[in-house]
Write an enzyme that holds these catalytic residues in place. Structure first.
Site, PDB file in Angstrom:
ATOM      1  N   LEU A  38       0.865  -1.178   0.000  1.00  0.00           N
ATOM      2  CA  LEU A  38       0.000   0.000   0.000  1.00  0.00           C
ATOM      3  C   LEU A  38       0.899   1.225   0.000  1.00  0.00           C
ATOM      4  O   LEU A  38       1.949   1.241   0.656  1.00  0.00           O
ATOM      5  CB  LEU A  38      -0.894   0.030   1.254  1.00  0.00           C
ATOM      6  CG  LEU A  38      -2.138  -0.857   1.263  1.00  0.00           C
ATOM      7  CD1 LEU A  38      -2.789  -0.790   2.648  1.00  0.00           C
ATOM      8  CD2 LEU A  38      -3.136  -0.442   0.196  1.00  0.00           C
ATOM      9  N   ASP A  39       0.484   2.275  -0.712  1.00  0.00           N
ATOM     10  CA  ASP A  39       1.223   3.523  -0.700  1.00  0.00           C
ATOM     11  C   ASP A  39       1.241   4.104   0.710  1.00  0.00           C
ATOM     12  O   ASP A  39       0.343   3.836   1.513  1.00  0.00           O
ATOM     13  CB  ASP A  39       0.586   4.537  -1.643  1.00  0.00           C
ATOM     14  CG  ASP A  39       0.750   4.146  -3.103  1.00  0.00           C
ATOM     15  OD1 ASP A  39       1.676   3.380  -3.403  1.00  0.00           O
ATOM     16  OD2 ASP A  39      -0.050   4.619  -3.927  1.00  0.00           O
ATOM     17  N   PRO A  40       2.230   4.946   1.030  1.00  0.00           N
ATOM     18  CA  PRO A  40       2.269   5.558   2.373  1.00  0.00           C
ATOM     19  C   PRO A  40       0.993   6.302   2.735  1.00  0.00           C
ATOM     20  O   PRO A  40       0.553   6.256   3.885  1.00  0.00           O
ATOM     21  CB  PRO A  40       3.469   6.505   2.279  1.00  0.00           C
ATOM     22  CG  PRO A  40       4.369   5.853   1.280  1.00  0.00           C
ATOM     23  CD  PRO A  40       3.459   5.228   0.259  1.00  0.00           C
ATOM     24  N   ALA A  42      -2.001   5.606   1.901  1.00  0.00           N
ATOM     25  CA  ALA A  42      -3.135   4.694   2.005  1.00  0.00           C
ATOM     26  C   ALA A  42      -3.170   4.022   3.372  1.00  0.00           C
ATOM     27  O   ALA A  42      -2.156   3.874   4.057  1.00  0.00           O
ATOM     28  CB  ALA A  42      -3.065   3.645   0.912  1.00  0.00           C
TER      29      ALA A  42
END
Length: 299
Positions: A38-40, A42
């Site tokens: 997951l992106d930071p 998110a």
């Protein structure tokens, strides 16, 4: 520490690698991996494998996923999310003035089903062996090829207007490899407003829901560990094997395939409830694809 699967509710501002590093300290083992990042920015569900259960992660990566997201219409960004530099869109103000829920639903409908999607240029897609986002950060211009993905649900939940923008809350169910950032970008492009993602929460991966996950601050690793057998039963077809067959599989031997069995990967479960191996049918036999040590608890 036994092997198993951990369901973690990732907080914002941490990378998936940060979460893995923290889990290694909490679990007292370096053998921890994840089934999709997951992106930071998110939040939401991360699936981690501990010890030999990391071998299960290969079979979890491709599961379908569900997200709750907010898309801001009004301008695009260099990264298709709120962390990028703004990219003004000609005519965006006029397009926003004409925007209503019916237009939103038409735009969303055009991005539902089997679609060709160009991943965000700052995605983890590899270009000539290197991640696209690394090339972009080094100043390269990256153009990625479109790929076929399936967006099985793209639902408008609510919308609200701000000064020069409209925020749209959506729910997305999609195949692995779908970029919600790219859906935000393409929705905005189709509406003539520009668009980017401002929030993202992953709520489901396959049969695993974020409501089952623990936050990092209150995670009891031992109590939260889902056994490899339990995870396999929720992910794959399973075949129950005898104690003799379990012993044969644990030594890499093939066993007779019971009828009926499916053609793809299956979890082979011993009489004591332990996951012995992931197997696949080869002719009239079952062949080990990934084995799991019998020294670790499985039930």
């Amino acid at each position: 520490m036994n092997s198993g699967i951990l369901l973690v509710d990732k907080p914002p501002h941490l990378t998936s690698h940060d979460v893995v590093a923290r889990m290694r300290r909490l679990a007292g083992t370096r053998r921890i991996g994840h089934a999709g990042t997951l992106d930071p920015m998110a939040t939401g569900l991360l699936i981690l494998g501990v010890n030999s259960a990391t071998r299960l992660l290969h079979f979890l990566v491709g599961l379908d996923k569900e997200y709750l997201a907010t898309i801001r219409l009004g301008w695009a960004t260099t990264t298709d999310d709120a962390e990028g530099e703004p990219l003004p869109v000609d005519g965006a103000a006029a397009a926003l003035a004409r925007l209503d829920d019916e237009a939103l639903r038409r735009g969303i409908s055009s991005l539902t089903g089997v679609i060709d999607q160009v991943p965000s240029s700052v995605s983890a897609v590899k270009v000539e062996g290197r991640r696209a986002y690394r090339r972009v950060r080094e100043g390269e211009t990256v153009e990625l090829a479109a790929r076929s993905v399936t967006v099985s649900a793209f639902d408008l939940r609510s919308s609200r207007a701000g000064e020069g923008f409209v925020d749209v809350d959506v729910r997305v169910e999609c195949s692995s490899g779908t970029y919600v950032r790219a859906l935000a970008r393409d929705l905005g492009a189709g509406l003539g407003t520009g668009g980017h993602l401002t929030s993202l929460r992953r709520t489901r991966i396959g049969a695993f829901g974020v409501d089952e996950a623990s936050g990092l601050d209150d995670l009891d690793v031992t109590a939260s560990l889902l056994s490899p057998a339990a995870a396999a039963r929720r992910t794959l077809p399973v075949v129950d094997v005898t104690a003799q067959q379990a012993g044969d599989l644990s030594h890499g031997k093939r066993i007779d395939a019971p009828e009926p069995t499916v053609g793809g990967p299956m979890g082979a479960i011993a009489p004591d409830g332990r996951l012995v191996a992931i197997v696949e049918r080869r002719g009239e036999t079952l062949k080990v694809v990934a084995g799991f040590p019998d020294t670790e608890a499985g039930a």
